[in-house]
Design an enzyme around this catalytic site. Sequence first.
Site, PDB file in Angstrom:
ATOM      1  N   GLN A  10       0.840  -1.197   0.000  1.00 49.39           N
ATOM      2  CA  GLN A  10       0.000   0.000   0.000  1.00 49.39           C
ATOM      3  C   GLN A  10       0.879   1.252   0.000  1.00 49.39           C
ATOM      4  O   GLN A  10       1.845   1.344   0.745  1.00 49.39           O
ATOM      5  CB  GLN A  10      -0.897  -0.017   1.240  1.00 49.39           C
ATOM      6  CG  GLN A  10      -2.048   0.955   1.196  1.00 49.39           C
ATOM      7  CD  GLN A  10      -3.077   0.669   2.292  1.00 49.39           C
ATOM      8  OE1 GLN A  10      -3.005  -0.357   2.968  1.00 49.39           O
ATOM      9  NE2 GLN A  10      -4.033   1.544   2.454  1.00 49.39           N
ATOM     10  N   LEU A  91       1.994  -5.421   2.924  1.00 43.26           N
ATOM     11  CA  LEU A  91       1.013  -6.164   2.118  1.00 43.26           C
ATOM     12  C   LEU A  91       1.691  -6.984   1.016  1.00 43.26           C
ATOM     13  O   LEU A  91       1.199  -8.061   0.633  1.00 43.26           O
ATOM     14  CB  LEU A  91       0.025  -5.180   1.497  1.00 43.26           C
ATOM     15  CG  LEU A  91      -0.937  -5.749   0.454  1.00 43.26           C
ATOM     16  CD1 LEU A  91      -2.039  -6.545   1.124  1.00 43.26           C
ATOM     17  CD2 LEU A  91      -1.508  -4.660  -0.416  1.00 43.26           C
ATOM     18  N   ARG A 115      -8.417  -8.750   5.477  1.00 43.17           N
ATOM     19  CA  ARG A 115      -7.389  -7.929   6.142  1.00 43.17           C
ATOM     20  C   ARG A 115      -7.692  -6.447   5.994  1.00 43.17           C
ATOM     21  O   ARG A 115      -7.676  -5.685   6.963  1.00 43.17           O
ATOM     22  CB  ARG A 115      -6.022  -8.260   5.531  1.00 43.17           C
ATOM     23  CG  ARG A 115      -4.821  -7.502   6.090  1.00 43.17           C
ATOM     24  CD  ARG A 115      -3.596  -7.866   5.246  1.00 43.17           C
ATOM     25  NE  ARG A 115      -2.333  -7.424   5.810  1.00 43.17           N
ATOM     26  CZ  ARG A 115      -1.744  -6.266   5.539  1.00 43.17           C
ATOM     27  NH1 ARG A 115      -2.345  -5.401   4.729  1.00 43.17           N
ATOM     28  NH2 ARG A 115      -0.555  -5.972   6.070  1.00 43.17           N
ATOM     29  N   HIS A 201       0.466  -0.802  11.135  1.00 40.18           N
ATOM     30  CA  HIS A 201       1.702  -1.220  11.810  1.00 40.18           C
ATOM     31  C   HIS A 201       1.942  -0.518  13.140  1.00 40.18           C
ATOM     32  O   HIS A 201       3.064  -0.161  13.476  1.00 40.18           O
ATOM     33  CB  HIS A 201       2.907  -1.038  10.883  1.00 40.18           C
ATOM     34  CG  HIS A 201       2.765  -1.802   9.607  1.00 40.18           C
ATOM     35  ND1 HIS A 201       2.784  -3.179   9.565  1.00 40.18           N
ATOM     36  CD2 HIS A 201       2.552  -1.396   8.321  1.00 40.18           C
ATOM     37  CE1 HIS A 201       2.601  -3.586   8.324  1.00 40.18           C
ATOM     38  NE2 HIS A 201       2.455  -2.530   7.550  1.00 40.18           N
TER      39      HIS A 201
END
Length: 315
Positions: A10, A91, A115, A201
Amino acid sequence: MTFAFLFPGQGSQSVGMMNAFSDATVVKDTFEEASSIMQKDMWQLAHSGTQDQLAVTTTTQPLMLISDVAMYRAWIKLGGQLPAILAGHSLGEYAALVAADALEFSDAVSLVQQRSTLMQNAVPSGVGAMAAVLGLSDEDIKVACERAVLKNGGVAEAANYNAPGQVVIAGDKETVEIAIDEAKTLGAKRAMLLAMATPSHCSLIKPAADLFVSALKKAPINIPKIPIIHNQNVLPSTTPEDIKDRLYQQLFSPVRWVETIRYIIKSGITCGLECGPGKVIVGLNKRIDKEFHMLSLASMEEMEIAINALSGSDG
């Protein structure tokens, strides 16, 4: 020449991101397969999606996975050699798992759909934030975040160690904004909010990760045929259970990209190929190690150049 395949995640999406592959049948077939699973025209989004549409996490993540895998399939179709090692930026690890025959593409699409939905729903709109900080050491980044948390009592954490002096932080917007000010006080060249609503994250995503566990447990993951270096612990996986744990931990742990690339270089790999839209990883890796040769596969022409370059090298 031994080489690694590196899959972006991403943040590498852009308007018209797959226009260079409009005539590639294998790419279109990959998009059709995914569109059928998702019940959404992903090819149309890759070609005509607006910047706002592409910024939505539930669109971006599947779109990047599909693009990465489609380009890998195009590489193989052109006669490209298999890489010696794989890695994916966040990702991008899902594309690496598909390339390593550890995960079926259809299962990867389903997992990434879940997800992205869980991540998008983890934090209410406008509450989370991510920011890029340039020109500070990793230690000073931690200090800036710690000071912000002490002042505001919220969350501000290092999320992406992308390159030396280039770190992304994540958390709640108020605390991240304070961390930006603290970073500037510590001498950051630049520190600014990114156009990303989901604070990836960091610990705010832990509840989403816990919900994702059930999907990971059911996922038919096999031992990779090509080693994959994971962002979370900077090591290759040896069992399906270990891979699932890495994918779980990855959601709320920082992306250790600098260490990942240095591990790959220490393994004797001399060249990296960025397999996905854009050239973000090429740029990051030049800052990590100028001697590490990087090639982009962002068009069919660039793929052919890379195949010729690799086939003309020794070994």
